[in-house]
Scaffold this motif. Structure first.
Motif, PDB file in Angstrom:
ATOM      1  N   UNK A   1     -38.580  -5.741   6.931  1.00 17.37           N
ATOM      2  CA  UNK A   1     -39.427  -4.792   7.666  1.00 17.37           C
ATOM      3  C   UNK A   1     -40.571  -5.529   8.363  1.00 17.37           C
ATOM      4  N   UNK A   2     -41.131  -6.504   7.680  1.00 20.52           N
ATOM      5  CA  UNK A   2     -42.246  -7.270   8.246  1.00 20.52           C
ATOM      6  C   UNK A   2     -41.801  -8.078   9.460  1.00 20.52           C
ATOM      7  N   UNK A   3     -40.546  -8.575   9.406  1.00 23.65           N
ATOM      8  CA  UNK A   3     -40.015  -9.386  10.504  1.00 23.65           C
ATOM      9  C   UNK A   3     -39.478  -8.532  11.653  1.00 23.65           C
ATOM     10  N   UNK A   4     -39.353  -7.221  11.426  1.00 25.98           N
ATOM     11  CA  UNK A   4     -38.837  -6.343  12.464  1.00 25.98           C
ATOM     12  C   UNK A   4     -37.336  -6.459  12.654  1.00 25.98           C
ATOM     13  N   UNK A   5     -36.633  -6.825  11.592  1.00 23.37           N
ATOM     14  CA  UNK A   5     -35.172  -6.930  11.642  1.00 23.37           C
ATOM     15  C   UNK A   5     -34.595  -6.121  10.485  1.00 23.37           C
ATOM     16  N   UNK A   6     -33.273  -5.881  10.564  1.00 25.11           N
ATOM     17  CA  UNK A   6     -32.644  -5.133   9.479  1.00 25.11           C
ATOM     18  C   UNK A   6     -32.455  -6.034   8.258  1.00 25.11           C
ATOM     19  N   UNK A   7     -32.282  -5.396   7.097  1.00 27.08           N
ATOM     20  CA  UNK A   7     -32.035  -6.168   5.878  1.00 27.08           C
ATOM     21  C   UNK A   7     -30.742  -6.975   6.011  1.00 27.08           C
ATOM     22  N   UNK A   8     -29.738  -6.381   6.724  1.00 26.75           N
ATOM     23  CA  UNK A   8     -28.470  -7.088   6.905  1.00 26.75           C
ATOM     24  C   UNK A   8     -28.672  -8.354   7.737  1.00 26.75           C
ATOM     25  N   UNK A   9     -29.474  -8.231   8.810  1.00 26.92           N
ATOM     26  CA  UNK A   9     -29.749  -9.407   9.644  1.00 26.92           C
ATOM     27  C   UNK A   9     -30.491 -10.483   8.842  1.00 26.92           C
ATOM     28  N   UNK A  10     -31.427 -10.032   8.027  1.00 27.58           N
ATOM     29  CA  UNK A  10     -32.154 -10.994   7.184  1.00 27.58           C
ATOM     30  C   UNK A  10     -31.177 -11.717   6.256  1.00 27.58           C
ATOM     31  N   UNK A  11     -30.254 -10.955   5.673  1.00 25.11           N
ATOM     32  CA  UNK A  11     -29.274 -11.572   4.773  1.00 25.11           C
ATOM     33  C   UNK A  11     -28.454 -12.624   5.509  1.00 25.11           C
ATOM     34  N   UNK A  12     -28.088 -12.332   6.757  1.00 25.50           N
ATOM     35  CA  UNK A  12     -27.284 -13.295   7.515  1.00 25.50           C
ATOM     36  C   UNK A  12     -28.063 -14.590   7.740  1.00 25.50           C
ATOM     37  N   UNK A  13     -29.349 -14.451   8.056  1.00 20.46           N
ATOM     38  CA  UNK A  13     -30.173 -15.649   8.256  1.00 20.46           C
ATOM     39  C   UNK A  13     -30.371 -16.409   6.948  1.00 20.46           C
TER      40      UNK A  13
END
Length: 449
Positions: A426-438
């Protein structure tokens, strides 16, 4: 100081005769029935009870059972004029030290008493010695020489011998369960069970059944009686991890156990007593939850008798080499690999990393290197890519710059969110799924939440 013996017999001649032969070596008290014996037990607990099997209308076996239920019970030796092998066996099964028949052979009785009291003294001395050793040694499986960890160790050593409830707080991966196990290991309950329950993994209904057990037919699927964790931990320690996640209904039931030392199984009417030392842990701010009304204030104060804060790894980086060395040995053994050392470059990367996943993340990074490293030393390239990128060693200059910026930003967000992935996304402005991919791309381990 003389050791003390309580003789229980309804025959006055027997009581007086035994006192006459024993009082030269021991302090002897006499009782003619169960009530008198229990009153003397209450006023001045003896080291040994010598009781007849038949005490008038009372039963010596019943008296012995009541005596042995006391904390720190005396040794019990049974006497009877109606001796038989069956009676002797039953007395021994119920906890009697030994059994003598009437008329009593005084020489054998004196030998039996001396031997029993000598063993009791040795057991007490051994227990005292073990407790002294526990007070001074470093808690099991806890590693660190930094001042902040020394303060943690000192708190654990001080609180362990007490019965006090302990609330352990700290970020994920800081070793809260290891601290709870250390408190148990250094306590007088160390020989009894340590039972851990991870509250967040169970629904409120399942958690209630898990903690308190249930009777057959209590709910759909309850095909038989189940013993709960409070009963499993009898005499020992119950560790409730993620206590901040429990439902208000379960909060009330835990509060009752802490206050009244009793509970009922789900669907049951029988009240059961609890002799359990409770240790709870959370990565949440329970005081703030009390202010928000999401956690009971009375339960918070019951749990927070002794607070213990586990520091994040970034607050004691001087312990990283010591932790790394211990994990290297552990992982080499676990994965059947040779024991190797990190190169100075790899050590530097480990020491400069901020470790949002704390000790758990460090342990996973060492395991990664041990499993994938092929050389005689473990190099920077053997560490997870997230550490390599942050250390500036990833291949491809242009790709490296972009990746490093991304990885650094993600790590910063995770650190500011105490490792919470949902909050970091949420802080990065991306979805949790996108964060997981990174995270997968950079090789950041599952140690984070």
């Amino acid at each position: 100081m003389k050791q003390t013996i309580l003789i229980v017999d309804d025959e006055k001649n027997t009581r007086d005769g035994l006192r006459a032969v024993l009082e030269e070596r021991f302090d002897v008290s006499l009782a003619a029935d169960e009530a008198g014996a229990l009153a003397l037990m209450e006023a001045d607990p003896p080291d040994l009870v010598l009781t007849d099997l038949k005490i008038g209308a009372d039963n010596g076996m019943d008296l012995m059972k009541k005596i042995l239920k006391r904390s720190d019970p005396p040794i019990c030796i049974m006497m009877t004029a109606y001796g038989s092998v069956d009676t002797a066996v039953e007395a021994m099964k119920q906890g009697a030290y030994d059994f003598v028949t009437k008329p009593v052979n005084i020489d054998r009785l004196e030998m039996l008493i001396r031997r029993a009291l000598r063993e009791r003294t040795m057991q007490a001395e051994n227990l005292e010695l073990r407790q002294e050793v526990r007070k001074t040694r470093t808690p099991d499986r806890m590693i660190g020489r930094s001042p902040v960890m020394e303060r943690v160790f000192e708190t654990i050593r001080q609180v362990a011998p007490s019965k006090a409830t302990v609330l352990i707080q700290g970020e994920s991966g800081t070793g809260k369960e290891v601290a709870a196990q250390a408190i148990h290991a250094l306590s007088n309950r160390a020989e009894k069970p340590f039972v851990a329950v991870h509250c967040a993994s169970l629904s409120p209904q399942l958690l209630e059944s898990e903690l308190f057990g249930h009777e057959k037919g209590a709910f759909t699927g309850a095909g038989e009686r189940r013993i709960g964790r409070f009963e499993q931990a009898a005499g020992g320690t119950l560790f409730l991890d993620e206590i901040g996640e429990i439902d208000p209904t379960v909060q009330v039931k835990i509060l009752r156990v802490l206050g009244e030392k009793s509970f009922e199984r789900v669907g049951g009417n029988q009240t059961l007593n609890s002799d359990v030392r409770l240790i709870a842990a959370t990565n949440k701010d329970l005081a703030a939850m009390v202010s928000d009304g999401t956690f009971r204030e009375d339960l918070f104060f019951r749990l927070n008798v002794v607070p213990l804060m586990m520091p994040p790894l970034r607050s004691h980086p001087e312990d990283i080499p010591l932790l790394t060395s211990a994990f290297l040995k552990e992982m080499a053994k676990e994965h059947d690999k040779p024991e190797r050392l990190f190169t100075p470059e790899a050590i530097a990367a480990l020491e400069t990393h901020t470790w949002p996943g704390n000790i758990r993340e460090l342990r996973a990074a060492v395991e990664h290197a041990v499993v994938l490293g092929n050389g005689s030393e473990l190099k920077l390239g053997d560490l997870p890519s997230s550490l390599r990128i942050l250390a500036g060693s990833a291949p491809g200059e242009n790709e490296m710059n972009l990746a490093r910026i991304e990885a650094t930003t993600i790590h910063k967000a995770l650190e500011e969110c105490a490792g919470n992935r949902t909050m970091a996304a949420k802080k990065l402005g991306i979805s949790r799924r996108t964060l997981h991919r990174h995270l997968a791309q950079f090789g950041i381990t599952k140690s984070l939440k």
